[in-house]
Design a protein around this motif. Structure first.
Motif, mmCIF file in Angstrom:
data_model
loop_
_atom_site.group_PDB
_atom_site.id
_atom_site.type_symbol
_atom_site.label_atom_id
_atom_site.label_comp_id
_atom_site.label_asym_id
_atom_site.label_seq_id
_atom_site.Cartn_x
_atom_site.Cartn_y
_atom_site.Cartn_z
ATOM 1 N N VAL A 281 0.863 -1.177 0.000
ATOM 2 C CA VAL A 281 0.000 0.000 0.000
ATOM 3 C C VAL A 281 0.903 1.233 0.000
ATOM 4 O O VAL A 281 1.981 1.229 0.606
ATOM 5 N N SER A 282 0.485 2.265 -0.720
ATOM 6 C CA SER A 282 1.340 3.445 -0.878
ATOM 7 C C SER A 282 0.719 4.658 -0.204
ATOM 8 O O SER A 282 -0.447 4.647 0.201
ATOM 9 N N MET A 283 1.502 5.738 -0.137
ATOM 10 C CA MET A 283 0.990 6.988 0.411
ATOM 11 C C MET A 283 -0.136 7.524 -0.469
ATOM 12 O O MET A 283 -1.078 8.157 0.018
ATOM 13 N N VAL A 284 -0.037 7.242 -1.777
ATOM 14 C CA VAL A 284 -1.121 7.610 -2.692
ATOM 15 C C VAL A 284 -2.414 6.908 -2.263
ATOM 16 O O VAL A 284 -3.482 7.525 -2.208
ATOM 17 N N ASP A 285 -2.293 5.625 -1.949
ATOM 18 C CA ASP A 285 -3.468 4.863 -1.495
ATOM 19 C C ASP A 285 -4.051 5.456 -0.218
ATOM 20 O O ASP A 285 -5.276 5.559 -0.070
ATOM 21 N N PHE A 286 -3.180 5.829 0.726
ATOM 22 C CA PHE A 286 -3.659 6.408 1.985
ATOM 23 C C PHE A 286 -4.387 7.727 1.725
ATOM 24 O O PHE A 286 -5.405 8.018 2.352
ATOM 25 N N SER A 287 -3.860 8.538 0.799
ATOM 26 C CA SER A 287 -4.501 9.817 0.486
ATOM 27 C C SER A 287 -5.869 9.610 -0.124
ATOM 28 O O SER A 287 -6.823 10.321 0.194
#
Length: 932
Positions: free
Chosen positions: A809-815
């Motif tokens: 999971v990426s920071m993009v996903d968290f955003s």
């Protein structure tokens, strides 16, 4: 009984199905979870060998190639050997000169089409390929075929084997290796002993009589020879293979070949050691060649005639996907496909994330009065359960892993449901307003978590006065305001639905006016929202200075009300403004410009958009800071993780190629460094960091061909290189894309350069190749930090979910996840009836959280959605209801039903945001992707 059956049970059934008496020459091979082709072990239970039995294809193949085909006493056996030769020829595995190839093909077509007839033979060869480059050899094949007149199919098989057995590559399965000088070689095993090849040329052979011992140590394969004064070889020969597992696979087939061809009878099992054992317990299981020959010669069994048909398929043997009616043995003889084994049946107690799939719903509430028929494990330090899931093929899951979340009061009949639905308005604006209500209820509950933290921790003398003041001044006014706002929204929805005494609805069928008034009142409070970061900084600083406060915060975070990491609650006011903006965008898109509510909705949207735009930069920075703080709690053996300039990019599972082969690791990518952890969680639910790879000067390349490992790539650092493999092509592409971007960022930025590892782990060499790797997963004495913090940490964060789902999971996903939050009632279908259970469901942080009602303070259970797919049920699933969606992960299936088309679309949208793989392009388009 079948679920615990050994490999031998299945193999015997296969042989019986084919009336095969000399079955000991054959085996069932399959691709294991590490993408290596291995033989089904006859001793071990099948379910322990096939990680994903529904998706595993078992191929029936020749395993032991005897030196003389005359030793094969049955025509059926020789026929099956002939099919194996045909497959090896067509696949390029059995290499030879043109003359031998043409001769063998001539025997094959004699068996298939009979005596030579020029036009028929040429046409047959033009339509069927038996060898990789057949066209130049057609005339030579026809010439040989013309000399085979009168041969029966059985005689042709015999002649084919006669030619094949004399070839150097007959029955050879190459296993890539290197010698001590790094020269690329291949090892193989035959009836005579161990062979060494360079390309397809045999360069050495070690007969069984000369071999004293075969062993392997990590990825080194060792051949210990008997002393020989006439030989120039050293006592022990060493070969380097790609991984420990590669060594073990080759070692096992060597053990089996030696036993089958050299021993008179099956070796007896070794007695189990009293205290502890060293080495593998693997042994050959089955009859030796001598026993097979003796049995066939001496037995007076009634032979079942072997009738062959005419087949022109060059690869029919071992091809389980074909089904040609003209095959000599019906195609289903080899079409074993995917075995229908119950994946849940062999599990013991359902522990938190203890199953290999990690696909269940986990409870966070022990001994709830609403629950019956439960089996409990542990999650986050508390008891766990699984909501009953539906198996895709309709099988009843094991009762140990499928307790029912049950409450008779919440079951609604279909008639009741239809009557209730008719009472409510059907206007889309109503359901948009209802989403505002349901999500506001959750938001107020989240603010209450912070106020309860204030009561529990803030009153302690260990909490600095400045922190108490900051939390109180920030959240107390927000909680008071939103409690009032929620009351107004509830009143407006009650009027809109007509449930109050007000019968005149016209002025009440709108929500924009309520939002405009309250957003204007909220505006003064939003000026302090940039201070959320101050709360995070002060709390982190205070915990660093006070061991007692750190313990209090950790204990609070383990409480049931704190269903997500506590720091996420602190950022909720910022996220809530984004949700208001989305709701108003949907309203404005729905309303015509002439609608009575349009002007207020548009004005409210303008107000909230202005605030969100001003705070956008702060939101991104604070989310990154919050994520670093969260990861700091999940990791052990790391210092200086939270420093100015460091940005989190991606975390997740990769298999690292080391001395023990491919081993699952958690990798953490930042804008300056990559961290990787050891093999698992410590007793404190943390991951132990084993190494760091600075991005400065790093290069990356795909290396699937280099190592023969699917989805592999190599990280080449200035001090060390690491070979890793992703679980899928999509995962590999996501990792490589993010790492390449991070490497470019590291070239141009002056980011943090501090050493991240604690003092006893600063050696950057690959620890997997040292004795450190032998530590237990629960060994908490390995680092100084772990002995200081033995208390448990959260066991259900995204790091743990990614570990058990083998994903990232990426920071993009968290955003994206921040923008996609939802609350409301859903109906969950029971497994064994047509009843539906009403639950209050909250979607946030990539997970569904289940409550009895919206008044509950904490969830009954949760379901992390990473790895799941969300679809609409098919006709065959007999879900004859509207607005039903299906969640599916491996053998776990859940059906949920929403109340309207709008809410159905919204649930599908937000769940897809957590289940569809992200890329950098998605974050650019995420703002436009919402249906307004």
């Amino acid at each position: 009984i079948w679920q615990k059956a050994s490999g031998k049970v299945l193999f015997d059934l296969v042989c019986s199905h084919m009336n095969l008496i000399e079955g000991d020459y054959f085996g069932l091979e399959f691709q294991n979870h590490q993408k290596m082709v291995v033989w089904l072990d006859h001793i071990k239970p099948i379910i322990k060998q096939l990680r994903r039995p529904k998706h595993t294809i078992l191929r029936f193949s020749v395993k032991f190639f005897p030196p003389d085909h005359a030793q094969l006493l049955e025509e059926l056996t020789r026929y099956l050997f002939a099919l194996q030769i045909k497959q090896d020829l067509s696949g390029g595995r059995l290499t030879c000169n043109d003359s031998s190839a043409a001769l063998m093909v001539s025997h094959i077509i004699q068996s298939e089409i009979g005596d030579f007839e020029e036009s028929q033979c040429r046409s047959h060869l033009l339509n069927n390929n038996y060898i990789p480059d057949q066209m130049p050899l057609i005339d030579k094949i026809m010439e040989f075929h013309s000399k085979n007149i009168g041969h029966t199919p059985a005689e042709s098989d015999y002649q084919l084997l006669e030619v094949a057995r004399r070839l150097e590559m007959y029955g050879i399965r190459l296993h890539p290796a290197k010698d001590r000088e790094g020269t690329r070689l291949s090892l193989a095993v035959a009836h005579t002993g161990v062979l060494v090849f360079q390309g397809h040329t045999k360069i050495n052979a070690f007969n069984w009589a000369k071999v004293r011992k075969l062993s392997f140590k990590r990825k080194r394969f060792l051949i210990k020879l008997r002393p020989d004064l006439n030989s120039s070889y050293q006592d022990t020969l060493e070969f380097l293979m790609a991984s420990r597992d590669c060594c073990k696979v080759f070692w096992k087939i060597c053990v089996e070949y030696h036993a089958f061809f050299r021993l008179f009878e099956e070796p007896k099992p070794k007695p189990k050691p009293v205290l502890f054992s060293r080495g593998s317990s693997f042994r050959f299981s089955g009859r030796t060649q001598k026993q097979v020959i003796d049995y066939v010669r001496e037995s007076e069994f009634k032979k079942i005639p072997f009738e062959r048909g005419n087949s022109s398929s060059p690869t029919m043997f071992g091809n389980p996907m074909e089904d040609k009616p003209s095959s000599p043995i019906p195609r289903n003889k080899f079409s074993f496909g995917s075995l229908q084994l119950d994946e849940d049946a062999d599990e013991e107690e359902s522990q938190a994330f203890s199953d290999e799939e990690g696909g269940q719903i986990y409870s966070v509430v022990p001994n709830s009065p609403h629950l019956s028929g439960l089996s409990h494990g542990m999650v986050n330090g508390q008891k766990s359960l699984e909501l009953c899931s539906h198996s895709p093929d309709g099988r009843q899951p094991s009762p140990l892993t499928s307790p029912l979340l049950n409450d008779a009061c919440s079951i609604r009949t279909d008639d009741e449901d239809d009557v209730r639905r008719k009472r409510f308005p059907t206007d889309r604006a109503y359901f948009i307003a209802k989403e505002l209500l349901t999500t506001e209820r959750t938001y107020v509950k989240d603010l209450e978590v912070i106020t309860s933290f204030q009561s529990a921790v803030g009153q302690d003398e260990a909490t600095p006065d400045s922190l108490k003041t900051t939390i109180f001044s920030t959240f107390e006014p927000l909680h008071k305001f939103h409690t009032g706002f929620l009351r107004e929204v509830e009143q407006r929805l009650a009027l809109w639905e007509g449930r109050s005494n007000a019968h005149i609805k016209g002025d009440y069928q709108r929500i924009g006016d309520v939002m405009l008034k309250n957003l204007q009142d909220l505006k003064p409070l939003t000026t302090n929202l940039h201070k959320q970061s101050e709360v995070l900084v002060e709390l982190e600083k205070a915990c660093r200075l006070s061991r007692r406060l750190e313990g209090l915060c950790r204990d609070f975070e383990l409480q049931k009300v704190c269903y997500i990491p506590f720091n996420v609650f602190i950022l909720r006011p910022l996220h809530r403004l984004i949700h208001y903006k989305q709701i108003l965008e949907r309203l404005c898109k729905h309303y015509p410009a002439t609608h009575v509510d349009f002007r207020d909705s548009r004005a409210a949207l303008a107000d909230v958009s202005e605030v969100v735009d001003q705070l956008q930069g702060s939101i991104i920075k604070m989310e990154n800071f919050q994520k670093l703080l969260e990861l700091k709690k999940d990791l052990i053996g790391v210092d200086n993780l939270v420093v100015p300039g460091r940005e989190f990019i991606r975390l997740g599972c990769l298999s690292k190629l080391s001395g023990k082969g491919l081993q699952q690791r958690m990798f953490f990518l930042f804008n300056d460094v990559i961290l990787y952890t050891s093999r698992g969680m410590t007793a404190t639910n943390q991951f132990k960091v084993h190494g760091q790879l600075p991005l400065q000067g790093m290069t990356i390349r795909e290396s699937e061909d280099e190592w023969g490992v699917p989805h592999a790539f190599t990280l080449v650092g200035q001090q060390q290189s690491v070979v890793v493999a992703a679980s899928s092509l999509t995962e590999m592409e996501k990792w490589m894309e993010d790492i390449k971007v991070a490497i470019e960022m590291a070239k141009t930025s002056n980011g943090p350069s501090s050493d991240l590892l604690t003092s006893n782990m600063t050696d950057n060499k690959c620890l997997e190749d040292s004795s450190v790797e032998a530590e237990s997963e629960d060994d908490t004495t390995a680092s100084h930090a772990s002995t200081e913090r033995p208390a448990p940490h959260r066991g259900n964060t995204m790091v743990h979910v990614c570990w058990h789902r083998n994903t990232s999971v990426s920071m993009v996903d968290f955003s994206i996840a921040v923008e996609n939050q939802l609350s409301g009632n859903l109906l969950r279908k029971f497994k064994n009836s047509n009843g539906w259970q009403k639950l209050w469901v909250v979607f946030t942080n990539f997970s569904l959280f289940f409550y009895k009602s919206h008044q509950d303070d904490y969830p009954l259970a949760s379901l992390p959605l990473l790895g799941y797919s969300v679809t609409i049920p098919s006709e065959s699933e007999n879900i004859h209801k509207d607005y039903v969606f299906k969640l599916h992960f491996k053998s776990h299936v859940y059906y949920f039903r929403s109340e309207s088309e709008y809410t159905f679309e919204r649930w599908m949208e937000v769940i897809r945001s957590a289940t569809v793989p992200s890329s950098r392009s998605r974050v650019l388009n995420s703002k436009e992707s919402h249906p307004h």
